[in-house]
Write a protein that holds these residues in place. Structure first.
Motif, PDB file in Angstrom:
ATOM      1  N   SER A 166       9.736  12.231 -12.416  1.00 29.10           N
ATOM      2  CA  SER A 166       8.516  12.897 -12.876  1.00 29.10           C
ATOM      3  C   SER A 166       8.735  14.390 -13.090  1.00 29.10           C
ATOM      4  O   SER A 166       9.464  15.046 -12.351  1.00 29.10           O
ATOM      5  CB  SER A 166       7.378  12.677 -11.870  1.00 29.10           C
ATOM      6  OG  SER A 166       7.679  13.274 -10.612  1.00 29.10           O
ATOM      7  N   LEU A 167       8.077  14.887 -14.134  1.00 31.48           N
ATOM      8  CA  LEU A 167       8.050  16.321 -14.447  1.00 31.48           C
ATOM      9  C   LEU A 167       6.591  16.745 -14.469  1.00 31.48           C
ATOM     10  O   LEU A 167       5.774  16.157 -15.187  1.00 31.48           O
ATOM     11  CB  LEU A 167       8.707  16.589 -15.799  1.00 31.48           C
ATOM     12  CG  LEU A 167       8.611  18.018 -16.336  1.00 31.48           C
ATOM     13  CD1 LEU A 167       9.355  18.996 -15.420  1.00 31.48           C
ATOM     14  CD2 LEU A 167       9.169  18.098 -17.762  1.00 31.48           C
ATOM     15  N   HIS A 168       6.251  17.766 -13.690  1.00 29.77           N
ATOM     16  CA  HIS A 168       4.868  18.215 -13.531  1.00 29.77           C
ATOM     17  C   HIS A 168       4.719  19.661 -14.018  1.00 29.77           C
ATOM     18  O   HIS A 168       5.542  20.518 -13.677  1.00 29.77           O
ATOM     19  CB  HIS A 168       4.457  18.147 -12.060  1.00 29.77           C
ATOM     20  CG  HIS A 168       4.660  16.800 -11.435  1.00 29.77           C
ATOM     21  ND1 HIS A 168       3.628  15.951 -11.096  1.00 29.77           N
ATOM     22  CD2 HIS A 168       5.806  16.138 -11.075  1.00 29.77           C
ATOM     23  CE1 HIS A 168       4.117  14.841 -10.564  1.00 29.77           C
ATOM     24  NE2 HIS A 168       5.439  14.934 -10.545  1.00 29.77           N
ATOM     25  N   PRO A 190      10.065  15.291  -7.377  1.00 29.38           N
ATOM     26  CA  PRO A 190       9.496  15.706  -8.657  1.00 29.38           C
ATOM     27  C   PRO A 190      10.100  17.014  -9.176  1.00 29.38           C
ATOM     28  O   PRO A 190      10.453  17.892  -8.383  1.00 29.38           O
ATOM     29  CB  PRO A 190       8.011  15.897  -8.326  1.00 29.38           C
ATOM     30  CG  PRO A 190       8.009  16.283  -6.876  1.00 29.38           C
ATOM     31  CD  PRO A 190       9.123  15.475  -6.260  1.00 29.38           C
ATOM     32  N   PHE A 191      10.222  17.128 -10.495  1.00 30.63           N
ATOM     33  CA  PHE A 191      10.559  18.385 -11.148  1.00 30.63           C
ATOM     34  C   PHE A 191       9.238  19.106 -11.425  1.00 30.63           C
ATOM     35  O   PHE A 191       8.249  18.464 -11.796  1.00 30.63           O
ATOM     36  CB  PHE A 191      11.266  18.142 -12.486  1.00 30.63           C
ATOM     37  CG  PHE A 191      12.723  17.779 -12.378  1.00 30.63           C
ATOM     38  CD1 PHE A 191      13.676  18.505 -13.092  1.00 30.63           C
ATOM     39  CD2 PHE A 191      13.155  16.712 -11.598  1.00 30.63           C
ATOM     40  CE1 PHE A 191      15.027  18.174 -13.015  1.00 30.63           C
ATOM     41  CE2 PHE A 191      14.493  16.371 -11.514  1.00 30.63           C
ATOM     42  CZ  PHE A 191      15.438  17.106 -12.231  1.00 30.63           C
ATOM     43  N   VAL A 192       9.212  20.433 -11.260  1.00 25.76           N
ATOM     44  CA  VAL A 192       7.964  21.183 -11.462  1.00 25.76           C
ATOM     45  C   VAL A 192       8.218  22.405 -12.331  1.00 25.76           C
ATOM     46  O   VAL A 192       9.164  23.160 -12.104  1.00 25.76           O
ATOM     47  CB  VAL A 192       7.354  21.635 -10.108  1.00 25.76           C
ATOM     48  CG1 VAL A 192       6.034  22.367 -10.347  1.00 25.76           C
ATOM     49  CG2 VAL A 192       7.140  20.442  -9.179  1.00 25.76           C
ATOM     50  N   ILE A 193       7.352  22.576 -13.326  1.00 25.60           N
ATOM     51  CA  ILE A 193       7.349  23.792 -14.139  1.00 25.60           C
ATOM     52  C   ILE A 193       6.056  24.549 -13.844  1.00 25.60           C
ATOM     53  O   ILE A 193       4.961  24.042 -14.093  1.00 25.60           O
ATOM     54  CB  ILE A 193       7.438  23.478 -15.647  1.00 25.60           C
ATOM     55  CG1 ILE A 193       8.807  22.883 -15.982  1.00 25.60           C
ATOM     56  CG2 ILE A 193       7.175  24.725 -16.488  1.00 25.60           C
ATOM     57  CD1 ILE A 193       8.970  22.478 -17.435  1.00 25.60           C
ATOM     58  N   HIS A 194       6.177  25.736 -13.282  1.00 29.81           N
ATOM     59  CA  HIS A 194       5.028  26.603 -13.041  1.00 29.81           C
ATOM     60  C   HIS A 194       4.849  27.527 -14.243  1.00 29.81           C
ATOM     61  O   HIS A 194       5.829  28.048 -14.784  1.00 29.81           O
ATOM     62  CB  HIS A 194       5.245  27.440 -11.779  1.00 29.81           C
ATOM     63  CG  HIS A 194       5.323  26.633 -10.520  1.00 29.81           C
ATOM     64  ND1 HIS A 194       4.205  26.237  -9.810  1.00 29.81           N
ATOM     65  CD2 HIS A 194       6.398  26.126  -9.847  1.00 29.81           C
ATOM     66  CE1 HIS A 194       4.592  25.539  -8.751  1.00 29.81           C
ATOM     67  NE2 HIS A 194       5.914  25.452  -8.750  1.00 29.81           N
ATOM     68  N   HIS A 195       3.603  27.714 -14.661  1.00 31.93           N
ATOM     69  CA  HIS A 195       3.345  28.625 -15.779  1.00 31.93           C
ATOM     70  C   HIS A 195       2.072  29.420 -15.514  1.00 31.93           C
ATOM     71  O   HIS A 195       1.284  29.080 -14.609  1.00 31.93           O
ATOM     72  CB  HIS A 195       3.255  27.851 -17.100  1.00 31.93           C
ATOM     73  CG  HIS A 195       2.135  26.844 -17.159  1.00 31.93           C
ATOM     74  ND1 HIS A 195       0.874  27.158 -17.606  1.00 31.93           N
ATOM     75  CD2 HIS A 195       2.090  25.525 -16.826  1.00 31.93           C
ATOM     76  CE1 HIS A 195       0.099  26.084 -17.564  1.00 31.93           C
ATOM     77  NE2 HIS A 195       0.812  25.080 -17.087  1.00 31.93           N
ATOM     78  N   SER A 196       1.862  30.465 -16.259  1.00 32.09           N
ATOM     79  CA  SER A 196       0.752  31.386 -16.003  1.00 32.09           C
ATOM     80  C   SER A 196      -0.511  31.043 -16.778  1.00 32.09           C
ATOM     81  O   SER A 196      -1.526  31.720 -16.648  1.00 32.09           O
ATOM     82  CB  SER A 196       1.181  32.821 -16.360  1.00 32.09           C
ATOM     83  OG  SER A 196       1.515  32.904 -17.745  1.00 32.09           O
TER      84      SER A 196
END
Length: 230
Positions: A166-168, A190-196
């Motif tokens: 999973s990519l979140h 899980p893979f996680v991409i944080h964004h603003s």
């Protein structure tokens, strides 16, 4: 001698509440082409026409009809309508247009994508299609979390952490951020991409692109290779 070729992961893409396949396809174009070209993205419309006006979405200037929704719920998300019909519709689409390796979902489509992986693992849905190998979840959440009850069919979807890759995507200004955080515990590693950004398909900075490419590389190794005839 047969030559096996690596192929792109084939991804079924589920749009957000009261939008459409066309809109989601446009939204994902904020991602760099060198990321998008690594996947075979297939966009479909939800089965039910939108029951409300686009003004409820707060982004009416971007939304061109016709608009659709996957299922319906009451205001406190304690009751759902047309959920089983929605799942059957998606399975039929996967049979007719597949096979697919994974799912990508935004907002309502992300809730659904996460639950579909769990329901398939429980053996209550998608029994006639190949196993979902991965999900990509943007502004999602989980049924049975702190805010949302579960449709009956999905009540055991998250009974144990899913081994599905999973990519979140978690947005700092997304009103659904806490829902997305709750969902992380439902997946193993899980893979996680944080964004603003907020409740949107986010643009990818250098770090985000790097994480997404690593995820795509990981799931590509799980896709059966092509074996061209000589």
């Amino acid at each position: 001698m047969e030559h096996q070729l690596v192929r792109k992961p084939r991804v079924l893409c589920l749009h957000g509440f009261r939008t459409s396949a066309k809109i989601l396809e446009k939204q994902t174009q904020v991602w760099p082409e060198f990321v998008r070209e690594k996947m075979d993205l297939v966009f479909i419309d939800a089965p039910f026409p939108a029951e409300g006006g686009v003004k409820e979405l707060g982004a009416e200037e971007e939304l061109d009809p016709p608009l659709y929704e996957w299922f319906q719920a009451n205001k406190d998300f304690s009751k759902y309508w047309n959920f089983d019909e929605c799942v059957a519709f998606i399975e039929d689409c996967m049979l007719k247009n597949g096979p697919f390796d994974g799912l990508l979902g935004f907002s309502q489509g992300a809730f659904l994508s996460a639950a579909l992986a769990g329901m398939q693992a429980e053996g209550v849905a998608l029994a006639s299609v190949p196993k979902i190998k991965f999900v990509m979840l943007i502004s999602g959440g989980k049924f049975g979390g702190s805010r949302f009850s579960s449709p009956k069919l999905a009540q055991n979807a998250f009974s144990s952490p899913l081994e599905c890759s999973s990519l979140h995507f978690l947005g700092e200004r997304d009103f659904a951020k806490q829902n997305g955080i709750e969902l992380l515990d439902s997946f193993v590693d899980p893979f996680v991409i944080h964004h603003s950004e907020g409740h949107v398909i986010p643009k990818l900075d250098e770090r985000g692109s790097e994480i997404m490419l690593k995820f795509i590389e990981k799931v590509t190794t799980t896709c059966p290779p092509l074996t061209p005839s000589l």
